[in-house]
Motif scaffolding. Structure first.
Motif, mmCIF file in Angstrom:
data_model
loop_
_atom_site.group_PDB
_atom_site.id
_atom_site.type_symbol
_atom_site.label_atom_id
_atom_site.label_comp_id
_atom_site.label_asym_id
_atom_site.label_seq_id
_atom_site.Cartn_x
_atom_site.Cartn_y
_atom_site.Cartn_z
ATOM 1 N N ILE A 124 1.986 -6.172 13.735
ATOM 2 C CA ILE A 124 0.663 -5.570 13.867
ATOM 3 C C ILE A 124 -0.345 -6.674 14.154
ATOM 4 O O ILE A 124 -0.320 -7.732 13.508
ATOM 5 C CB ILE A 124 0.274 -4.801 12.587
ATOM 6 N N GLU A 125 -1.199 -6.435 15.133
ATOM 7 C CA GLU A 125 -2.239 -7.413 15.455
ATOM 8 C C GLU A 125 -3.596 -6.735 15.434
ATOM 9 O O GLU A 125 -3.725 -5.565 15.812
ATOM 10 C CB GLU A 125 -1.969 -8.054 16.819
ATOM 11 N N ARG A 126 -4.603 -7.482 14.982
ATOM 12 C CA ARG A 126 -5.945 -6.934 14.822
ATOM 13 C C ARG A 126 -6.923 -7.628 15.764
ATOM 14 O O ARG A 126 -6.815 -8.837 16.006
ATOM 15 C CB ARG A 126 -6.398 -7.081 13.371
ATOM 16 N N PHE A 127 -7.877 -6.843 16.254
ATOM 17 C CA PHE A 127 -8.859 -7.349 17.209
ATOM 18 C C PHE A 127 -10.245 -6.819 16.866
ATOM 19 O O PHE A 127 -10.394 -5.767 16.238
ATOM 20 C CB PHE A 127 -8.483 -6.925 18.632
ATOM 21 N N SER A 153 -13.500 -3.212 11.111
ATOM 22 C CA SER A 153 -14.218 -4.203 11.918
ATOM 23 C C SER A 153 -13.718 -4.286 13.360
ATOM 24 O O SER A 153 -14.054 -5.222 14.065
ATOM 25 C CB SER A 153 -14.096 -5.589 11.260
ATOM 26 N N GLY A 154 -12.917 -3.300 13.798
ATOM 27 C CA GLY A 154 -12.404 -3.357 15.166
ATOM 28 C C GLY A 154 -11.280 -2.372 15.376
ATOM 29 O O GLY A 154 -11.447 -1.174 15.170
ATOM 30 N N ALA A 155 -10.118 -2.877 15.765
ATOM 31 C CA ALA A 155 -8.960 -2.021 16.025
ATOM 32 C C ALA A 155 -7.691 -2.842 15.859
ATOM 33 O O ALA A 155 -7.699 -4.072 15.975
ATOM 34 C CB ALA A 155 -9.032 -1.439 17.434
ATOM 35 N N SER A 156 -6.593 -2.139 15.598
ATOM 36 C CA SER A 156 -5.309 -2.807 15.470
ATOM 37 C C SER A 156 -4.293 -2.136 16.374
ATOM 38 O O SER A 156 -4.435 -0.964 16.743
ATOM 39 C CB SER A 156 -4.805 -2.774 14.023
ATOM 40 N N VAL A 157 -3.254 -2.894 16.725
ATOM 41 C CA VAL A 157 -2.152 -2.338 17.503
ATOM 42 C C VAL A 157 -0.850 -2.626 16.789
ATOM 43 O O VAL A 157 -0.681 -3.687 16.172
ATOM 44 C CB VAL A 157 -2.110 -2.920 18.941
ATOM 45 N N ALA A 158 0.052 -1.675 16.843
ATOM 46 C CA ALA A 158 1.400 -1.866 16.324
ATOM 47 C C ALA A 158 2.343 -2.015 17.502
ATOM 48 O O ALA A 158 2.296 -1.217 18.452
ATOM 49 C CB ALA A 158 1.809 -0.681 15.458
ATOM 50 N N LEU A 159 3.202 -3.026 17.467
ATOM 51 C CA LEU A 159 4.116 -3.295 18.563
ATOM 52 C C LEU A 159 5.524 -2.817 18.224
ATOM 53 O O LEU A 159 5.863 -2.593 17.066
ATOM 54 C CB LEU A 159 4.132 -4.787 18.896
ATOM 55 N N ALA A 160 6.332 -2.660 19.265
ATOM 56 C CA ALA A 160 7.685 -2.158 19.087
ATOM 57 C C ALA A 160 8.531 -3.083 18.221
ATOM 58 O O ALA A 160 9.500 -2.637 17.592
ATOM 59 C CB ALA A 160 8.346 -1.961 20.446
ATOM 60 N N MET A 163 -20.802 -13.795 19.542
ATOM 61 C CA MET A 163 -19.575 -13.198 20.031
ATOM 62 C C MET A 163 -18.504 -14.237 20.364
ATOM 63 O O MET A 163 -17.434 -13.889 20.808
ATOM 64 C CB MET A 163 -19.851 -12.362 21.284
ATOM 65 N N SER A 164 -18.773 -15.515 20.134
ATOM 66 C CA SER A 164 -17.878 -16.555 20.611
ATOM 67 C C SER A 164 -16.564 -16.602 19.855
ATOM 68 O O SER A 164 -15.620 -17.234 20.309
ATOM 69 C CB SER A 164 -18.567 -17.923 20.539
ATOM 70 N N THR A 165 -16.457 -15.963 18.657
ATOM 71 C CA THR A 165 -15.208 -15.998 17.893
ATOM 72 C C THR A 165 -14.423 -14.695 18.031
ATOM 73 O O THR A 165 -13.530 -14.432 17.251
ATOM 74 C CB THR A 165 -15.510 -16.250 16.412
ATOM 75 N N LEU A 166 -14.751 -13.916 18.994
ATOM 76 C CA LEU A 166 -14.116 -12.614 19.151
ATOM 77 C C LEU A 166 -12.633 -12.718 19.467
ATOM 78 O O LEU A 166 -12.183 -13.622 20.175
ATOM 79 C CB LEU A 166 -14.792 -11.824 20.275
ATOM 80 N N ARG A 167 -11.886 -11.726 18.956
ATOM 81 C CA ARG A 167 -10.513 -11.481 19.402
ATOM 82 C C ARG A 167 -10.536 -10.172 20.171
ATOM 83 O O ARG A 167 -10.945 -9.128 19.637
ATOM 84 C CB ARG A 167 -9.551 -11.398 18.217
ATOM 85 N N ILE A 168 -10.108 -10.222 21.425
ATOM 86 C CA ILE A 168 -10.143 -9.047 22.301
ATOM 87 C C ILE A 168 -8.722 -8.746 22.747
ATOM 88 O O ILE A 168 -8.047 -9.604 23.326
ATOM 89 C CB ILE A 168 -11.040 -9.300 23.525
ATOM 90 N N GLY A 169 -8.274 -7.535 22.475
ATOM 91 C CA GLY A 169 -6.953 -7.107 22.908
ATOM 92 C C GLY A 169 -7.056 -6.217 24.121
ATOM 93 O O GLY A 169 -7.974 -5.400 24.238
ATOM 94 N N VAL A 170 -6.113 -6.359 25.038
ATOM 95 C CA VAL A 170 -6.042 -5.522 26.236
ATOM 96 C C VAL A 170 -4.639 -4.924 26.282
ATOM 97 O O VAL A 170 -3.651 -5.659 26.367
ATOM 98 C CB VAL A 170 -6.312 -6.320 27.516
ATOM 99 N N VAL A 171 -4.550 -3.606 26.220
ATOM 100 C CA VAL A 171 -3.249 -2.938 26.295
ATOM 101 C C VAL A 171 -3.040 -2.485 27.733
ATOM 102 O O VAL A 171 -3.794 -1.671 28.269
ATOM 103 C CB VAL A 171 -3.180 -1.742 25.341
ATOM 104 N N GLY A 172 -2.013 -3.042 28.370
ATOM 105 C CA GLY A 172 -1.743 -2.773 29.775
ATOM 106 C C GLY A 172 -2.004 -4.004 30.616
ATOM 107 O O GLY A 172 -3.091 -4.582 30.561
#
Length: 401
Positions: free
Chosen positions: A146-149, A135-142, A1-10
């Motif tokens: 787009i960023e993937r995690f 493989s995870g989730a993506s977010v679209a910003l205003a 898990m050491s190469t993970l990208r973790i996004g937090v919204v909020g």
């Protein structure tokens, strides 16, 4: 898990707690927090009550600092009014209720200050949508990016974009009433007990008030006034919203002022009027339970997963407990999918239970109130205990959320 990208919204209390849990569970991961507001978050002076045992658990989990400024409260004093000319009203029950009260702003700044330096906290970064990927989730910003995690944590409150990506169209429902909230300087008030949590009942509503610490070392009087309101005074509240200071209509402020005169003992009415009208804000009351706290590689924390009416006093605590559970489960999880399943199993029932508890309290203490003035301690305690669904003799204040 050491190469993970973790996004937090909020980036509020729930988001900072989630980011802190992720950064501690996977120190080498890339953790990015998206906060839609620019600059320092406004706390509007909200008070946060935390029972001693819950606070100790959150300190032990590494989320809170044991030295946070607080006011100490030993009892919850329940009052009613029968039209007396002055005073606090009739004390129905001095309920043993040991807890400390904290300033929302202090809690948030403490949590954010605990984030490791490698956590990227982005202000003015509004996420407009979230979607699962292979493989995870993506977010679209205003801003169009787009960023993937590998894992996305939705800690973006009762209007959660992440929850919408998981369960489209599943939103909080208006409970049929609202509350006015405000602050004043405790030193300006006369005749109030110094170390207690107060509740004053009246037809179709009640007042909750207690002192909280201020930034300057003094104490502030934090109050919340719940009531049903004629429909013609409000806009359509079916879409979850709030009304900030300065935006509350004269009609709603005049209704509140008439309510203070008609229903509250004079001392309490005077105390609330110490808050300037332009500083009063309104919180329509909603409740909601997400079908699940995890779906694909997206997880929900805090109000994104369960919106409980404020009566249970569990919003910030529930959010931090969600983060603490995530931190506890992560080391033994057999991958992210296992982590998601175990997190959902641990926190969804707890979140739904808090929503149910707060709904029962709201029904009994706002929508279908008894004749508060007729209560004596011998009749009041069974009535309150029934709302909490606790066995006789069980300490009401000790319920674990």
């Amino acid at each position: 898990m050491s190469t993970l990208r973790i996004g937090v919204v909020g980036g509020s209390i729930a988001g900072c707690a989630a980011a802190l849990a992720a950064a501690r569970a996977v120190p080498d991961a890339t953790v990015v927090v998206f906060e839609r507001s620019a600059g320092e978050l406004r706390d509007r002076g909200a008070g946060i009550g935390i029972q001693h045992e819950r606070f100790a658990e959150l300190v032990a989990a590494g989320l809170l600092d044991a030295s946070l400024p607080a006011t100490t409260n030993a009892a919850r004093q329940w009052y009613v009014w029968g039209g007396e000319a002055s005073g606090l009203g009739k004390l129905v029950w001095p309920q043993p209720f040991p807890f400390n009260a904290y300033n929302w702003g202090h809690l948030h700044r403490s949590l954010r200050g605990r984030l490791p330096s490698h956590v990227e906290y982005r202000s003015d970064a509004r996420v407009v949508s979230a979607s699962p990927t292979e493989s995870g989730a993506s977010v679209a910003l205003a801003n169009g990016s787009i960023e993937r995690f590998d894992l996305l944590l939705g800690a973006d409150g009762y209007r959660s974009v992440v929850r919408e990506g998981m369960f489209p169209g599943v939103v909080p429902e208006f409970a049929g009433y609202l509350c006015w909230r405000g602050l004043s300087d405790f030193a300006d008030l006369e005749g109030l007990p110094a170390d207690a949590f107060f509740t004053i009942g009246f037809p179709h509503g009640h007042l909750v008030a207690y002192p909280i610490p201020a930034d300057d070392g003094r104490r502030r009087f934090n109050w919340v006034l719940y009531s049903m309101v004629p429909p013609e005074l409000t806009s359509d509240l079916r879409t979850a919203t709030s009304i900030p200071p300065g935006a509350v209509s004269d009609g709603l402020l005049d209704f509140m002022d008439a309510l203070l005169t008609r229903e509250l003992p004079p001392l309490w009415a005077t105390a609330l009027r110490k808050t300037p009208r332009e500083d009063v804000f309104i919180q329509p009351i909603y409740d909601f339970e997400a079908p699940a706290y995890a779906k694909h590689r997206m997880l929900l924390l805090g109000d994104a997963g369960a919106v409980a009416r404020p009566h249970a006093g569990a919003g910030a605590v529930k959010a931090m407990q969600d983060a603490a559970t995530l931190l506890h489960l992560w080391p033994t999880a057999a991958g992210l999918d296992d982590l998601a399943a175990r997190y959902d199993a641990a926190r969804r029932p707890a979140g739904h239970a808090v929503v149910a508890l707060a709904r029962r309290i709201g029904e009994a203490q706002v929508l279908h109130t008894p004749d508060w003035s007729a209560f004596e301690e011998a009749t009041f305690i069974p009535w309150l205990t029934a709302q909490m669904e606790l066995p006789d003799g069980t300490e009401i204040g000790g319920r674990r959320l």
